[in-house]
Design an enzyme around this catalytic site. Structure first.
Site, short mmCIF file in Angstrom:
data_model
loop_
_atom_site.label_atom_id
_atom_site.label_comp_id
_atom_site.label_asym_id
_atom_site.label_seq_id
_atom_site.Cartn_x
_atom_site.Cartn_y
_atom_site.Cartn_z
N HIS A 53 13.79 65.65 -15.78
CA HIS A 53 12.93 64.52 -15.45
C HIS A 53 12.97 63.53 -16.62
O HIS A 53 12.39 63.78 -17.68
CB HIS A 53 11.51 65.07 -15.22
CG HIS A 53 10.48 64.03 -14.92
ND1 HIS A 53 9.13 64.30 -14.94
CD2 HIS A 53 10.59 62.72 -14.58
CE1 HIS A 53 8.45 63.21 -14.62
NE2 HIS A 53 9.31 62.23 -14.42
N MET B 79 4.79 61.50 -8.91
CA MET B 79 3.95 61.83 -10.07
C MET B 79 2.50 61.89 -9.61
O MET B 79 1.98 60.91 -9.06
CB MET B 79 4.10 60.78 -11.18
CG MET B 79 5.41 60.85 -11.96
SD MET B 79 5.80 62.46 -12.68
CE MET B 79 4.37 62.76 -13.74
N ASP C 77 11.12 67.98 -19.24
CA ASP C 77 10.50 66.65 -19.35
C ASP C 77 10.99 65.92 -20.58
O ASP C 77 10.57 66.20 -21.70
CB ASP C 77 8.98 66.81 -19.43
CG ASP C 77 8.36 67.14 -18.08
OD1 ASP C 77 8.64 66.41 -17.12
OD2 ASP C 77 7.60 68.13 -17.99
N MET D 179 11.86 60.50 -18.44
CA MET D 179 10.82 59.47 -18.61
C MET D 179 11.25 58.61 -19.79
O MET D 179 10.69 58.69 -20.88
CB MET D 179 9.47 60.16 -18.85
CG MET D 179 8.93 60.83 -17.59
SD MET D 179 7.63 62.02 -17.94
CE MET D 179 8.65 63.45 -18.28
C1 DX5 Z 1 4.01 64.91 -17.30
C2 DX5 Z 1 5.22 65.76 -17.01
C3 DX5 Z 1 4.88 67.02 -16.33
C4 DX5 Z 1 3.97 67.93 -17.09
C5 DX5 Z 1 3.04 68.55 -16.10
O1 DX5 Z 1 4.42 63.68 -17.77
O2 DX5 Z 1 6.14 65.06 -16.20
O3 DX5 Z 1 6.05 67.71 -15.90
O4 DX5 Z 1 4.62 68.95 -17.79
O5 DX5 Z 1 2.10 69.30 -16.79
P1 DX5 Z 1 0.84 69.93 -16.08
O6 DX5 Z 1 1.35 70.86 -15.03
O7 DX5 Z 1 0.14 70.63 -17.20
O8 DX5 Z 1 0.05 68.80 -15.51
ZN ZN Z 2 7.87 66.17 -15.25
#
Ligand code: DX5
Ligand code: ZN
Length: 218
Positions: A64, A135, A33, A66
């Site tokens: 991923h 998401m 992430d 962001m």
């Molecule tokens: C959130 C990330 C996720 C995050 C998910 O912005 O994209 O990948 O790590 O974490 P959990 O599984 O704890 O919701």
């Molecule tokens: Zn993610």
């Protein structure tokens, strides 16, 4: 079902070990992430972490992004050894161009949708993607609660895939535990990202196992 543990909830001081742990626990993907403090209100890590981990794992490196201006990071993620780069539909007006840039590198390309973004916004690029990331929380942090309204988008994507004979993974990310994983699998999801559920536990392997069991039941 593929399980993609997210290193966002791993112990950053022990990253290599944390990746090996889930690899031995049966994961096939590892989810990275990257957050820039602009597209989402948090900062994490970038391509340098992918590069550092690459020699130590055979897991599919699922990156991923962001970030704003994702186009500017594609080269460095490719060079670092990313296998799949997912950009957000909301992060650039030139989604098609950015996806094309990823595909031109010969790696897999994914498109991510925030909870408020409809499937229709990315319908035109579905034939060119390898993955759609739904998401299931608002991106930025691990450990948030699953948003049930997102299930409908998974169903829509599954239906489009079948009706239009398309070929993409449907990945879900945020608030995944055995209960929400089962609901997502039933709706058509094929890849589950899980951060806190896997890493905030004593035994990562048994957490991976219980996610697998939950989705196999359905
Ligand atoms: C959130 C990330 C996720 C995050 C998910 O912005 O994209 O990948 O790590 O974490 P959990 O599984 O704890 O919701
Ligand atoms: Zn993610």
């Amino acid at each position: 079902m593929k399980i993609a543990p997210s290193i966002l909830s791993a112990d950053f001081a022990e990253l290599k070990k944390e990746v090996k742990k889930v690899e031995q626990g049966g994961a096939k993907w590892i989810h990275v992430d990257t957050m820039d403090g602009h597209f989402v209100p948090n900062l994490t890590f970038g391509a340098n972490v992918v590069k550092a981990l690459r020699p130590h794992t055979d897991l599919l490196m699922d990156c991923h992004l962001m970030v704003e201006k994702p186009e500017e990071y594609i080269d460095s993620f490719y060079e670092a050894g990313a296998d799949l780069v997912t950009i957000h539909a909301e992060s650039t007006v030139h989604v098609h161009r950015a996806l094309q840039m990823i595909k031109n590198k010969g790696i897999k390309a994914g498109i991510a949708l925030n909870p408020a973004t409809p499937v229709s916004q990315v319908q035109a690029v579905l034939p060119m993607v390898d993955l759609v990331l739904v998401m299931t929380v608002n991106p930025g942090f691990g450990g948030q609660a699953f948003i049930p309204e997102t299930l409908d988008k998974i169903r829509q994507l599954d239906m489009l895939k079948k009706n239009e004979k398309l070929d993409y993974e449907i990945e879900v990310d945020g608030g995944i535990n055995p209960e929400t994983a089962a609901a997502c699998a039933e709706a058509g999801a094929t890849v589950m990202v899980a951060g806190s559920y896997i890493y905030n536990a004593e035994n990562a392997a048994s957490q991976i196992d219980s996610l697998q069991k939950a989705v196999n039941k359905g």
